[in-house]
Write a protein that holds these residues in place. Structure first.
Motif, mmCIF file in Angstrom:
data_model
loop_
_atom_site.group_PDB
_atom_site.id
_atom_site.type_symbol
_atom_site.label_atom_id
_atom_site.label_comp_id
_atom_site.label_asym_id
_atom_site.label_seq_id
_atom_site.Cartn_x
_atom_site.Cartn_y
_atom_site.Cartn_z
ATOM 1 N N TYR A 57 0.835 -1.205 0.000
ATOM 2 C CA TYR A 57 0.000 0.000 0.000
ATOM 3 C C TYR A 57 0.873 1.259 0.000
ATOM 4 N N ASN A 58 0.317 2.323 -0.568
ATOM 5 C CA ASN A 58 0.968 3.647 -0.609
ATOM 6 C C ASN A 58 2.251 3.655 -1.451
ATOM 7 N N LEU A 81 4.294 6.570 -2.962
ATOM 8 C CA LEU A 81 3.346 7.636 -3.290
ATOM 9 C C LEU A 81 3.378 8.704 -2.195
ATOM 10 N N PRO A 82 2.840 9.888 -2.445
ATOM 11 C CA PRO A 82 2.831 10.915 -1.398
ATOM 12 C C PRO A 82 2.231 10.434 -0.085
ATOM 13 N N SER A 83 1.219 9.560 -0.156
ATOM 14 C CA SER A 83 0.582 9.061 1.070
ATOM 15 C C SER A 83 1.519 8.187 1.895
ATOM 16 N N TYR A 85 4.437 8.784 2.955
ATOM 17 C CA TYR A 85 5.225 9.525 3.932
ATOM 18 C C TYR A 85 4.423 9.904 5.180
ATOM 19 N N GLU A 86 3.112 9.749 5.108
ATOM 20 C CA GLU A 86 2.286 10.000 6.278
ATOM 21 C C GLU A 86 1.941 8.707 7.022
ATOM 22 N N LYS A 87 2.404 7.579 6.506
ATOM 23 C CA LYS A 87 2.069 6.285 7.088
ATOM 24 C C LYS A 87 3.244 5.727 7.870
ATOM 25 N N ASN A 88 2.959 4.676 8.633
ATOM 26 C CA ASN A 88 4.001 4.041 9.433
ATOM 27 C C ASN A 88 5.068 3.378 8.575
ATOM 28 N N ASP A 89 4.719 3.084 7.298
ATOM 29 C CA ASP A 89 5.688 2.439 6.426
ATOM 30 C C ASP A 89 6.962 3.270 6.290
ATOM 31 N N ALA A 90 6.852 4.578 6.477
ATOM 32 C CA ALA A 90 8.002 5.454 6.274
ATOM 33 C C ALA A 90 8.983 5.438 7.436
ATOM 34 N N LYS A 91 8.623 4.745 8.514
ATOM 35 C CA LYS A 91 9.525 4.670 9.653
ATOM 36 C C LYS A 91 10.555 3.592 9.388
ATOM 37 N N SER A 142 21.814 1.739 -10.291
ATOM 38 C CA SER A 142 20.653 2.619 -10.454
ATOM 39 C C SER A 142 19.571 2.393 -9.407
ATOM 40 N N TYR A 143 19.603 1.256 -8.725
ATOM 41 C CA TYR A 143 18.582 0.933 -7.730
ATOM 42 C C TYR A 143 19.130 1.037 -6.317
ATOM 43 N N GLU A 144 18.229 1.300 -5.376
ATOM 44 C CA GLU A 144 18.539 1.200 -3.965
ATOM 45 C C GLU A 144 17.499 0.287 -3.310
ATOM 46 N N GLU A 145 17.906 -0.384 -2.256
ATOM 47 C CA GLU A 145 17.015 -1.301 -1.550
ATOM 48 C C GLU A 145 16.253 -0.540 -0.463
ATOM 49 N N ILE A 146 14.954 -0.796 -0.385
ATOM 50 C CA ILE A 146 14.144 -0.203 0.675
ATOM 51 C C ILE A 146 13.315 -1.314 1.319
ATOM 52 N N ILE A 147 12.998 -1.139 2.587
ATOM 53 C CA ILE A 147 12.178 -2.111 3.307
ATOM 54 C C ILE A 147 10.713 -1.693 3.214
ATOM 55 N N VAL A 148 9.867 -2.616 2.780
ATOM 56 C CA VAL A 148 8.442 -2.343 2.625
ATOM 57 C C VAL A 148 7.630 -3.453 3.293
ATOM 58 N N VAL A 149 6.367 -3.178 3.528
ATOM 59 C CA VAL A 149 5.460 -4.167 4.136
ATOM 60 C C VAL A 149 4.571 -4.745 3.043
ATOM 61 N N CYS A 150 4.689 -6.044 2.819
ATOM 62 C CA CYS A 150 3.909 -6.739 1.792
ATOM 63 C C CYS A 150 2.745 -7.483 2.443
ATOM 64 N N VAL A 151 1.565 -7.328 1.877
ATOM 65 C CA VAL A 151 0.364 -7.999 2.375
ATOM 66 C C VAL A 151 -0.010 -9.098 1.375
ATOM 67 N N PRO A 152 0.173 -10.369 1.723
ATOM 68 C CA PRO A 152 -0.153 -11.450 0.791
ATOM 69 C C PRO A 152 -1.633 -11.473 0.423
ATOM 70 N N TYR A 153 -1.938 -11.925 -0.794
ATOM 71 C CA TYR A 153 -3.331 -12.128 -1.188
ATOM 72 C C TYR A 153 -4.011 -13.121 -0.247
ATOM 73 N N ASP A 154 -3.246 -14.141 0.152
ATOM 74 C CA ASP A 154 -3.761 -15.173 1.065
ATOM 75 C C ASP A 154 -3.993 -14.539 2.440
ATOM 76 N N LYS A 155 -5.254 -14.336 2.807
ATOM 77 C CA LYS A 155 -5.583 -13.638 4.046
ATOM 78 C C LYS A 155 -5.153 -14.405 5.297
ATOM 79 N N SER A 156 -4.832 -15.691 5.161
ATOM 80 C CA SER A 156 -4.364 -16.454 6.317
ATOM 81 C C SER A 156 -2.904 -16.165 6.636
ATOM 82 N N ARG A 157 -2.227 -15.446 5.748
ATOM 83 C CA ARG A 157 -0.808 -15.139 5.950
ATOM 84 C C ARG A 157 -0.649 -13.709 6.432
#
Length: 305
Positions: A57-58, A81-83, A85-91, A142-157
């Motif tokens: 997300y975001n 996305l601009p959103s 930077y207002e979320k916890n993902d940016a920490k 050309s790339y840098e690594e960033i840590i992101v939160v991935c939400v699996p399609y499988d809702k049990s995960r």
């Protein structure tokens, strides 16, 4: 151009030191398990432990890595996305992720999210993926690594912290150009293979794609042989950067009137022909002497022969 390579997240480095499995968020050709498994780095193939569809997300799928217009105008990456930077993902412990992006899409997806592949890799295989994306090129990377939160399609995960690749500031284009049809076809096929959401696949199918004439493609590929050798083999990226900058000045989107596209292709051909001739001569020399690097040989076999 930066003087050093990208800073790597401490969380990732600690996991690599402990030889732990790494979660990686794949976009582009890495949406396809087949493509990823058959990707060879220094003769070593990659073996995903697990691969599944997910959402971040975001963030968005951006085509903001400067390529080689009009043949390959841009490549894909993950872009906050601009959103974001207002979320916890940016920490995060990664300072560059806190820099707001001004990168704009050519055609935005309807939701503030990016769909892709959540890929579990061994530490060794993750490093192969990183190298395949230029991670061993130091300041030229050309790339840098960033840590992101991935939400699996499988809702049990549960959501998973993963590594995504974002374009570094020096290589990032402010306005997405149009990716090539070749590249978009790879992404579309990978999205279908992975089973991404129908709405996301529809957006990918509707996204404009650049398809220059066969002559321009041929000239561009020989041009790439020369500029790649100069930039990476001789560590002299200036020639490639100058030519890329000039080509973007005459670049015309496929959404523009046809006459403008024709004029743009003629201008691009004039700019590329001198280095294309050098690339043709260089290919002949490297093949006749047996000095052609394996990576270039594989690229030529995949894209030219």
């Amino acid at each position: 151009m930066p003087k050093t390579g990208p800073e790597r997240p401490k969380e990732l480095l600690d996991a690599l030191d402990r030889n732990e499995d790494i979660y990686y968020f794949g976009v582009g050709s890495n949406l396809s398990r087949t493509k990823l498994e058959n990707r060879s780095v220094c003769g070593k193939n990659i073996h995903p432990i697990r691969m599944e569809p997910c959402i971040i997300y975001n963030c968005r799928l951006a085509f903001n890595l400067s390529g080689f217009p009009p043949v390959e105008p841009a490549m894909g990456s993950l872009e906050p996305l601009p959103s974001f930077y207002e979320k916890n993902d940016a920490k995060t412990d990664h300072p560059s992720i806190l820099k707001r992006s001004e990168s704009k899409p050519l055609l935005a997806y309807g939701k503030q999210e990016c769909h892709g592949a959540l890929i579990k890799l061994s530490a060794h295989d993750y490093e192969l993926v990183y190298r395949s994306e230029g991670g061993d090129q130091g300041a030229l990377c050309s790339y840098e690594e960033i840590i992101v939160v991935c939400v699996p399609y499988d809702k049990s995960r549960a959501p998973v912290r993963a590594v995504g690749f974002r374009v570094r500031e020096h290589a990032r284009i402010e306005q997405d150009p149009c990716p090539s049809k070749r590249y978009m076809d790879i992404i579309r096929e990978g999205a279908a293979e992975l089973g991404l959401a129908d709405s996301y696949q529809q957006w990918l199918n509707c996204h404009p794609a650049q398809e220059p004439s066969n002559f321009i493609k041929k000239v561009g590929k020989y041009c790439v042989i020369f500029t790649f050798t100069i930039a990476h083999g001789l560590k002299m990226p200036l020639v490639a950067n100058i030519q890329r900058m000039i080509l973007f000045q005459v670049y015309v989107l496929p959404t523009e009137p046809r006459w403008r596209q024709i004029v743009g292709e003629i201008a691009a051909a004039v700019i590329m022909l001198p280095t294309a001739c050098l690339g043709l001569a260089l290919r002949g020399f490297l093949e006749s002497t047996g000095l052609m690097p394996p990576a270039m040989k594989k690229w030529i076999q995949s894209n030219m022969d």
